[in-house]
Scaffold this motif. Sequence first.
Motif, short mmCIF file in Angstrom:
data_model
loop_
_atom_site.label_atom_id
_atom_site.label_comp_id
_atom_site.label_asym_id
_atom_site.label_seq_id
_atom_site.Cartn_x
_atom_site.Cartn_y
_atom_site.Cartn_z
N LEU A 100 0.82 -1.21 0.00
CA LEU A 100 0.00 0.00 0.00
C LEU A 100 0.86 1.27 0.00
O LEU A 100 0.54 2.25 -0.66
N LEU A 101 1.97 1.24 0.74
CA LEU A 101 2.83 2.41 0.84
C LEU A 101 3.76 2.58 -0.36
O LEU A 101 4.10 3.69 -0.76
N ARG A 102 4.20 1.45 -0.91
CA ARG A 102 5.12 1.45 -2.05
C ARG A 102 6.33 2.34 -1.77
O ARG A 102 7.06 2.17 -0.82
N GLY A 103 6.54 3.36 -2.62
CA GLY A 103 7.71 4.22 -2.49
C GLY A 103 7.66 5.18 -1.33
O GLY A 103 8.64 5.89 -1.06
N GLU A 104 6.53 5.22 -0.60
CA GLU A 104 6.38 6.16 0.51
C GLU A 104 7.13 5.70 1.76
O GLU A 104 7.27 6.47 2.71
N ILE A 105 7.60 4.45 1.77
CA ILE A 105 8.28 3.93 2.96
C ILE A 105 9.51 4.76 3.30
O ILE A 105 9.80 5.06 4.47
N LEU A 106 10.25 5.17 2.27
CA LEU A 106 11.47 5.95 2.50
C LEU A 106 11.17 7.35 3.00
O LEU A 106 12.07 8.05 3.48
#
Length: 295
Positions: free
Chosen positions: A53-59
């Motif tokens: 769900l977060l994909r690239g937002e984790i960073l």
Amino acid sequence: MHNRSILAQLLLVFVTLLWGSTFLTLQIALTWADPVVIVALRFVIATGILTCLLRGEILKISRYEWKAGIVVGICIFGVYTLQTIGLQSIASSTSAFLTGLYVGFVPLLQWLIFKNAPQPITIVTIVLAFAGMTLFANPFSVSFSGQMGEWITVLSALICAAEILSISYFTKGCRPLQLSFTQLITVACLALLTLLWHEPSRPTEWTSGLFICVIALAAIVSFVQFGIGWALKYVPAMRATLIYALEPVFAGIIGWFAGEQFGLSELSGATLIIFAVLISAWRPSSGKKNNGETL
């Protein structure tokens, strides 16, 4: 804001319903695997769900969201682990009763941490909710004499109260999805580390039924932690705690549909709990911001 508060309380009711449904699913899963193995699988899969769900937002997760997630995740892991250990030496009904002590621990910790003594109406709702939860269990079997499982379960209830207050404290500065991810990955890592030294009580049977149960449990815990993270932005911790007290009601109803006994004692307990929740929801807000210190 008032509409969001109502929506948040309804979401917590739904979250509690989902929680109640996990008892039957977990009971089925335990026929194929050790409890700690199930906890590890459940939270690893849940972490995977939120990763998608977060994909690239984790960073882009902030340091504060990581800090909050680690603190809350440690509490969640403590609750699950200590309950599991306690259940090895005490009955499930005794465990359910002792775990319900978190209803009283929340205002106690609020008093000690926030220096805010509970108001009379808060005490009334706590007594009603705890009395109702008591009717779902068998408190007369509690002895505290040579039963470490009972003391361990009481400790898990105290940590559960700390978890509720921690989420209520941190949620104002965190995004719900990011907070949920950091919580779940913390529990998953701790559970996997535990498996390095834990001796399973039974070998794991890798059946399709186990995978279905674990995936269902993981999906529920993903939504539950996200829902709690969002709802506690608008609902005081004590009011949320009373809503959580509906858990044995929902679990009992679901169990009744599955063929379990739901008698006069359980019906009376459900009535008291619902009454306590209604009193809490009816009571007008004091106008303070939600910092976990008002009903």
